[in-house]
Design a protein around this motif. Sequence first.
Motif, PDB file in Angstrom:
ATOM      1  N   LYS A 454       0.849  -1.189   0.000  1.00  0.00           N
ATOM      2  CA  LYS A 454       0.000   0.000   0.000  1.00  0.00           C
ATOM      3  C   LYS A 454       0.891   1.247   0.000  1.00  0.00           C
ATOM      4  O   LYS A 454       1.282   1.731   1.057  1.00  0.00           O
ATOM      5  N   PRO A 455       1.212   1.772  -1.168  1.00  0.00           N
ATOM      6  CA  PRO A 455       2.087   2.952  -1.212  1.00  0.00           C
ATOM      7  C   PRO A 455       1.398   4.170  -0.629  1.00  0.00           C
ATOM      8  O   PRO A 455       0.211   4.401  -0.864  1.00  0.00           O
ATOM      9  N   ARG A 456       2.132   4.940   0.134  1.00  0.00           N
ATOM     10  CA  ARG A 456       1.569   6.158   0.709  1.00  0.00           C
ATOM     11  C   ARG A 456       1.417   7.252  -0.344  1.00  0.00           C
ATOM     12  O   ARG A 456       0.533   8.081  -0.265  1.00  0.00           O
ATOM     13  N   ARG A 457       2.356   7.268  -1.301  1.00  0.00           N
ATOM     14  CA  ARG A 457       2.361   8.317  -2.332  1.00  0.00           C
ATOM     15  C   ARG A 457       2.245   7.655  -3.698  1.00  0.00           C
ATOM     16  O   ARG A 457       2.468   6.455  -3.842  1.00  0.00           O
ATOM     17  N   SER A 458       1.953   8.450  -4.704  1.00  0.00           N
ATOM     18  CA  SER A 458       1.701   7.903  -6.039  1.00  0.00           C
ATOM     19  C   SER A 458       2.996   7.686  -6.812  1.00  0.00           C
ATOM     20  O   SER A 458       4.030   8.309  -6.542  1.00  0.00           O
ATOM     21  N   ILE A 459       2.910   6.803  -7.811  1.00  0.00           N
ATOM     22  CA  ILE A 459       4.032   6.488  -8.699  1.00  0.00           C
ATOM     23  C   ILE A 459       3.560   6.725 -10.128  1.00  0.00           C
ATOM     24  O   ILE A 459       2.603   6.104 -10.579  1.00  0.00           O
ATOM     25  N   ILE A 460       4.219   7.637 -10.834  1.00  0.00           N
ATOM     26  CA  ILE A 460       3.871   7.924 -12.232  1.00  0.00           C
ATOM     27  C   ILE A 460       4.941   7.344 -13.148  1.00  0.00           C
ATOM     28  O   ILE A 460       6.139   7.587 -12.961  1.00  0.00           O
ATOM     29  N   PHE A 461       4.518   6.573 -14.135  1.00  0.00           N
ATOM     30  CA  PHE A 461       5.413   6.009 -15.155  1.00  0.00           C
ATOM     31  C   PHE A 461       5.241   6.844 -16.423  1.00  0.00           C
ATOM     32  O   PHE A 461       4.112   7.061 -16.879  1.00  0.00           O
ATOM     33  N   ALA A 462       6.354   7.309 -16.993  1.00  0.00           N
ATOM     34  CA  ALA A 462       6.284   8.219 -18.139  1.00  0.00           C
ATOM     35  C   ALA A 462       7.167   7.734 -19.273  1.00  0.00           C
ATOM     36  O   ALA A 462       8.359   7.467 -19.078  1.00  0.00           O
ATOM     37  N   SER A 463       6.583   7.615 -20.454  1.00  0.00           N
ATOM     38  CA  SER A 463       7.320   7.276 -21.672  1.00  0.00           C
ATOM     39  C   SER A 463       7.383   8.526 -22.532  1.00  0.00           C
ATOM     40  O   SER A 463       6.379   8.992 -23.066  1.00  0.00           O
ATOM     41  N   TRP A 464       8.608   9.089 -22.683  1.00  0.00           N
ATOM     42  CA  TRP A 464       8.783  10.365 -23.381  1.00  0.00           C
ATOM     43  C   TRP A 464       9.094  10.159 -24.858  1.00  0.00           C
ATOM     44  O   TRP A 464       9.763   9.212 -25.226  1.00  0.00           O
ATOM     45  N   SER A 465       8.642  11.094 -25.665  1.00  0.00           N
ATOM     46  CA  SER A 465       9.029  11.127 -27.074  1.00  0.00           C
ATOM     47  C   SER A 465       9.969  12.299 -27.311  1.00  0.00           C
ATOM     48  O   SER A 465      10.068  13.208 -26.494  1.00  0.00           O
ATOM     49  N   ALA A 466      10.666  12.269 -28.463  1.00  0.00           N
ATOM     50  CA  ALA A 466      11.576  13.336 -28.904  1.00  0.00           C
ATOM     51  C   ALA A 466      12.722  13.563 -27.932  1.00  0.00           C
ATOM     52  O   ALA A 466      13.251  14.671 -27.838  1.00  0.00           O
ATOM     53  N   GLY A 467      13.136  12.521 -27.233  1.00  0.00           N
ATOM     54  CA  GLY A 467      14.303  12.634 -26.365  1.00  0.00           C
ATOM     55  C   GLY A 467      15.575  12.858 -27.152  1.00  0.00           C
ATOM     56  O   GLY A 467      16.501  13.532 -26.693  1.00  0.00           O
ATOM     57  N   ASP A 468      15.645  12.297 -28.368  1.00  0.00           N
ATOM     58  CA  ASP A 468      16.840  12.439 -29.206  1.00  0.00           C
ATOM     59  C   ASP A 468      17.079  13.881 -29.636  1.00  0.00           C
ATOM     60  O   ASP A 468      18.183  14.233 -30.035  1.00  0.00           O
ATOM     61  N   PHE A 469      16.045  14.714 -29.567  1.00  0.00           N
ATOM     62  CA  PHE A 469      16.163  16.101 -30.018  1.00  0.00           C
ATOM     63  C   PHE A 469      16.395  17.069 -28.856  1.00  0.00           C
ATOM     64  O   PHE A 469      16.248  18.278 -29.008  1.00  0.00           O
ATOM     65  N   GLY A 470      16.741  16.521 -27.695  1.00  0.00           N
ATOM     66  CA  GLY A 470      17.004  17.364 -26.536  1.00  0.00           C
ATOM     67  C   GLY A 470      15.908  17.297 -25.495  1.00  0.00           C
ATOM     68  O   GLY A 470      15.403  18.344 -25.068  1.00  0.00           O
ATOM     69  N   SER A 471      15.545  16.081 -25.071  1.00  0.00           N
ATOM     70  CA  SER A 471      14.540  15.884 -24.006  1.00  0.00           C
ATOM     71  C   SER A 471      13.288  16.730 -24.242  1.00  0.00           C
ATOM     72  O   SER A 471      12.751  17.351 -23.313  1.00  0.00           O
ATOM     73  N   ILE A 472      12.818  16.738 -25.489  1.00  0.00           N
ATOM     74  CA  ILE A 472      11.681  17.612 -25.810  1.00  0.00           C
ATOM     75  C   ILE A 472      10.407  17.157 -25.101  1.00  0.00           C
ATOM     76  O   ILE A 472       9.692  17.961 -24.484  1.00  0.00           O
ATOM     77  N   GLY A 473      10.090  15.873 -25.174  1.00  0.00           N
ATOM     78  CA  GLY A 473       8.853  15.394 -24.555  1.00  0.00           C
ATOM     79  C   GLY A 473       8.801  15.693 -23.065  1.00  0.00           C
ATOM     80  O   GLY A 473       7.793  16.199 -22.557  1.00  0.00           O
TER      81      GLY A 473
END
Length: 777
Positions: A454-473
């Motif tokens: 039972k986690p006390r706080r939330s966990i967000i999973f994020a899949s980013w796009s355009a990372g190759d262009f300078g962490s754009i997503g």
Amino acid sequence: MDTARSTIYNLFRGEPSTYTRFSLAQHMEGDNSQVEMKLSNSEMDDEVGNSMGGHRDPRIMKPKRSPKSICFMIVCTLLIFLIGFLIGYLSYRGRMPTKEQSCSNADSVSCGTTEELLSEDDSDTTLEAARPVLEWKQLKELLKDRFLVSSFESRIRTFSTNHEAGSEGDQSLALTVYNEFKHFGLGSVWNDEHYVKLQSLGSTPNRVTFLGSGTTEVIEVPKGYLAYSAAGQATGKLVYANYGREEDFKKLTSLKIGVNGSVVIVRGGKISFATKVANAQKVKAAAVLIYLDPADYNMPQDTDVFGHVHLGTGDPYTPGFPSFNHTQFPPAQSSGLPSIPAQTIKTSSARRLMSKMTGQSAPSEWKGTLSPPYNLGNDDNVQVKVEVNNEVAEKMILNVFGVIKGLIDPDHYVVIGAQRDSWGPGVAKSAVGTSLLMEMAKALSDLVVKDGYKPRRSIIFASWSAGDFGSIGATEWLEGYLSMLHLKAFAYINLDAAVLGSQTFKASASPMLYTLLGNTLKEVSSPLDSSKTLYQKLGAESWEKQTIVPMAMDDASYAFQAFSGIPSVSFRFTNDGVYPYFGTTEDNWNNLNTRTGNRVDDIARAAANVAGQMVLRLTHDHQLSLDIDRYNGELYSSVFKINRFAKQLKKAGLSIKWLSSARGDFDRATETLKNDILNSDLNDAEMCRIINERIMRVEYHFLSPYVSPKDTPFRHIFYGSGPHTLKSLLENLSLLNSNTSDLDMDVLRNQLALATWTIQGAANALSGDIWDIDNEF
């Protein structure tokens, strides 16, 4: 005794009764709860008699009650009680849905999902309700067991395809991630759309041409390119500038080699492509060519190379604000965009060019392993024409998210992210991180649904796009929610490039995460020697010195740290030297497998355990695992360096005593908070939240409030870039020892004052309520 006997006797004799009231308990508001009790006539008579001097009227006769009637009354009372109990129980059961009803009504993939367990309607907001049923030792072993059955190799192979940002391949992969998040039963899954400007090869090819001694020779029509290069043509004398660092250009100046108007050729490594081009632009070079020297990169010499040269992160055409519709804003661009053409060339092309160069021999430490001699050039007879025809187009990119909601503070969350796109196969660049992200989402979801975590706080999973262009997503998401994320996201864990080798472990992190990282390394076994932990392999006394390296701007963690003020960490298993295959088609499974000694699966499992245990610690413990003490050391070190210029400042009518006082206030604020923690009951949900929110403010308040996030996005005074940073202040102070004519004293005075008040603001934020702050310097 007589009174007691009389009371018991009268109770069973059943005299007629009257009512009175007495207090059972007190409400918190001070009202008395009343209960009605029957008093017998004898008691009343006693009261009356006593009030009249104790005389009774002998004519009053008390009716008698038979034992039969008493038994009847008792049986009736019990029967009424039993009927009431049954009615209440059946009513309660009628309101409770059966398991089958719950499953049929659920909007999840399967019955018993994270969404059901962490439903906002059913959750109790007390710490007792969310108290983990699993001890920490059980929890970490369960997580480890989950990863043992994960097939990282299979996922990495699946995700290692060409999927440049904004392409159909990228959109298809985004859908795969979205569907898998749904299948894992995450509480909420959603997409975040951005319309960004990306640069790619144009319809007219780029070209590098040699011009000299009346001859013209096309050296290369490259397939690789540098995104966000200035488009156009430039011609000039060819000059070799080693790695293109500032010290390299200073060395050329000392050797009387002119760079103004020249085409500079530099080798990759040491610093980013963007920094190389920015440094060349400062000395007024006409164009930049970048190649990979065999001394640094062991790969086929006809390999095409991709990269970007934006000295920043995010969409460079919407600096400081999110890219959702460019037409809503006047034209703008980042100050980090270069104004000169830049192009990568193959190693074989660099050999051809450098074989034609004359002039002074390069310093010995500048020489790589190309066959021709390394000459500095600057010969009018050796000129090069660089043509860059890259085109900018607006494309839609998708960030994909899933969440496991916490039970106590669901609005406080740790974010775990990985880049999804790649110019080539991108095995190490994106496939490893995306695979780790998916396996972690699955394992942590199972830990909640199947194992009872039972986690006390939330966990967000994020899949980013355009990372190759300078962490754009990632940056566009931060820009889109800038006003709220620093109040909610308390940490970011980056999974990009987590597996590059097997020999050692490196990390870049906020000082607030050093302790958490060190404690995690004590509990994760080395993938190459399971008898030792990673902490033991690194050396208990010197693990930080061996492990912690500066956070680079092209690291996705950098935007979280320096732009948004969210404590961040990136880590990687690696070998000595650079990973040579980034931005090439050689970033494939075979090369990564070779670098890890055919143990990609084992190394990936260890990386998952490092990230997973950090996540569990951040969501399991009452108090956030962020070390507020660490910035005391950082501040002390910075003020100590500034103090070396105290005499020069005094002569200029300035003093650092206010800066020293602000540092002292920060130190006292951390001590006060530590004492508050020791004297607080962290089982109290409200008290625990207040403490944690004070801890969460620290990193954010090291962002200078005196510069614009649009004009100077990386506002962190320790890790940002610009005149507001402590690094810039020290650089200006160093001019006091050399040529003060180059120093603007008003600028220095302003830097000193604003640095002081940024640190003072961080101390005030950490202190707590306004009445707890001592404003006396």
